[in-house]
Design an enzyme around this catalytic site. Structure first.
Site, PDB file in Angstrom:
ATOM      1  N   HIS A 163       0.798  -1.222   0.000  1.00  0.00           N
ATOM      2  CA  HIS A 163       0.000   0.000   0.000  1.00  0.00           C
ATOM      3  C   HIS A 163       0.833   1.275   0.000  1.00  0.00           C
ATOM      4  O   HIS A 163       0.262   2.366  -0.141  1.00  0.00           O
ATOM      5  CB  HIS A 163      -0.978  -0.001   1.175  1.00  0.00           C
TER       6      HIS A 163
ATOM      7  N   ASP B 159      -9.635  -0.389   4.214  1.00  0.00           N
ATOM      8  CA  ASP B 159      -8.433  -0.977   4.804  1.00  0.00           C
ATOM      9  C   ASP B 159      -8.722  -1.341   6.255  1.00  0.00           C
ATOM     10  O   ASP B 159      -9.532  -0.688   6.923  1.00  0.00           O
ATOM     11  CB  ASP B 159      -7.307   0.068   4.749  1.00  0.00           C
TER      12      ASP B 159
ATOM     13  N   HIS C  11      -6.292  -0.942   8.229  1.00  0.00           N
ATOM     14  CA  HIS C  11      -5.332  -0.027   8.839  1.00  0.00           C
ATOM     15  C   HIS C  11      -5.511   1.380   8.269  1.00  0.00           C
ATOM     16  O   HIS C  11      -5.905   1.541   7.116  1.00  0.00           O
ATOM     17  CB  HIS C  11      -3.911  -0.510   8.573  1.00  0.00           C
TER      18      HIS C  11
ATOM     19  N   ASP D 123      -3.036   3.700   7.859  1.00  0.00           N
ATOM     20  CA  ASP D 123      -1.906   4.054   6.978  1.00  0.00           C
ATOM     21  C   ASP D 123      -1.621   5.548   6.951  1.00  0.00           C
ATOM     22  O   ASP D 123      -1.302   6.113   5.902  1.00  0.00           O
ATOM     23  CB  ASP D 123      -2.153   3.534   5.556  1.00  0.00           C
TER      24      ASP D 123
ATOM     25  N   HIS E 251       4.408   1.217   4.116  1.00  0.00           N
ATOM     26  CA  HIS E 251       3.025   0.924   3.708  1.00  0.00           C
ATOM     27  C   HIS E 251       2.040   1.350   4.794  1.00  0.00           C
ATOM     28  O   HIS E 251       0.842   1.385   4.553  1.00  0.00           O
ATOM     29  CB  HIS E 251       2.855  -0.549   3.321  1.00  0.00           C
TER      30      HIS E 251
ATOM     31  N   ASP F 113      -7.298  -2.047   0.057  1.00  0.00           N
ATOM     32  CA  ASP F 113      -6.359  -3.032   0.574  1.00  0.00           C
ATOM     33  C   ASP F 113      -7.135  -4.305   0.851  1.00  0.00           C
ATOM     34  O   ASP F 113      -8.132  -4.287   1.585  1.00  0.00           O
ATOM     35  CB  ASP F 113      -5.721  -2.496   1.858  1.00  0.00           C
TER      36      ASP F 113
ATOM     37  N   ASP G  14      -6.656  -6.582   2.754  1.00  0.00           N
ATOM     38  CA  ASP G  14      -6.782  -6.973   4.152  1.00  0.00           C
ATOM     39  C   ASP G  14      -7.954  -6.287   4.858  1.00  0.00           C
ATOM     40  O   ASP G  14      -8.225  -6.563   6.032  1.00  0.00           O
ATOM     41  CB  ASP G  14      -5.474  -6.787   4.919  1.00  0.00           C
TER      42      ASP G  14
ATOM     43  N   GLU H  75      -1.884  -5.423  -1.799  1.00  0.00           N
ATOM     44  CA  GLU H  75      -1.535  -6.325  -0.700  1.00  0.00           C
ATOM     45  C   GLU H  75      -1.974  -7.771  -0.912  1.00  0.00           C
ATOM     46  O   GLU H  75      -2.069  -8.530   0.056  1.00  0.00           O
ATOM     47  CB  GLU H  75      -2.059  -5.785   0.638  1.00  0.00           C
TER      48      GLU H  75
END
Length: 314
Positions: A109, A132, A134, A136, A149, A238, A240, A283
């Protein structure tokens, strides 16, 4: 609301395969784009009525990675990340200038430093929807891991990184907090929580998805960053963000994520606005897990892209 601007009238997708893993420590995520191409994403896009610009080769971003790249403060691989994202920004910009939809297949990312900068160079009033687990948005001086990332948005909003980073002087802050929205957060670092609160960034965690349902969350997200439905949208997804049971082959999985349908609904609803001009799918790591988990993750990644380009259930 009525969409007052028209995008994607050319109906052509520029596919950018970003074979780069330097923003995080796990090898293999640079193979994600190859797997999605091998799985047939180009033909799948064409079947939706889009033209595809892809000459069969990758820009080979790996050649931009220096032989030596010592840490700068907490930052790992700063020159590699800068070199790759700077080149990618030009490629996304060039695609946007032609009126093409820019589809960037990552990679990790950190590539969003480049993809979002490229979109902003042409669509200066764009908004960013970040899907996401996260946030980031770690300031580079406060990232504990040093993996970039986890920091891309900190480069894009003015004032988050308090000290200049010479290697990233090419990055111009292009995003304001009111034009950023998160969906799917569930693993947010302490500095990120502080910044999100201080800047008033709209963030929908998995708690919000559970409380309101994904339909209401997407509606509220769009109302916040695109209230008049006239801003071009950059979607950065992303994999994830999805629960690991849905997309297991990724480097930083976090339990309790978006379901298969919730992830797809996000892409479908954003596609319906007619305002989507660019998308990152990042990712996917083919080296993590079994062949079955790789196939499952790549299949989902391709399906999300198709939905963002207009595929519907009926």
């Amino acid at each position: 609301m009525t969409v007052s601007r028209k995008f994607n009238e050319k109906k052509t997708v520029s596919v950018l395969g970003v074979d780069f893993s330097g923003g995080q420590p796990k090898a293999g995520v640079d193979e994600g784009p190859f797997q999605m191409i091998e799985f047939g994403i180009l033909d799948q896009i064409k079947e939706l009525g889009w033209g595809v610009e892809f000459d069969g080769s990758f820009p080979n971003y790996k050649k931009l990675v220096p032989v030596e790249d010592p840490d700068i403060g907490n930052m790992k691989h700063p020159r590699a990340v800068s070199n790759v994202t700077r080149a990618l920004a030009r490629h996304v910009r060039d695609s946007a200038m032609k009126g093409n939809f820019a589809l960037s297949l990552g990679g990790d990312h950190s590539i969003a430093i480049g993809t979002v900068s490229g979109t902003a160079a042409v669509h200066d009033d764009f908004c960013l929807i970040w899907i996401d687990a996260h946030a980031d948005i770690n300031p580079v001086a406060e990232t504990t891991s040093g993996n970039l990332h986890g920091c891309p948005i900190s480069f894009l909003i003015d004032g988050i990184n308090k000290s200049a980073v010479p290697e990233f002087e090419w990055v111009k802050p292009c995003l304001t907090p009111d034009r950023l929205v998160y969906i799917g957060l569930r693993d947010v670092d302490i500095p990120e929580r502080r910044i999100i609160k201080e800047l008033g960034i709209r963030a929908f965690s998995m708690h919000d998805v559970d409380r309101h349902g994904i339909g209401k969350v997407v509606e509220m997200a769009l109302d916040h960053v695109n209230p008049h439905r006239n801003r071009p949208i950059h979607l950065s997804f992303d994999v994830d963000a999805l629960d690991p049971t849905v997309a297991p082959a990724t480097g930083t999985p976090v339990r309790g994520g978006l379901s298969f349908r919730e992830g797809h609904y996000i892409c479908e609803a954003i596609a319906e606005t007619g305002l989507l001009v660019a998308m990152d799918m990042v990712e996917v790591n083919p080296t993590l897990g079994s062949d079955e988990s790789l196939l499952q993750t790549v299949t989902v990644g391709c399906s999300l892209v198709r939905c963002a380009l207009g595929e519907t259930l009926l």
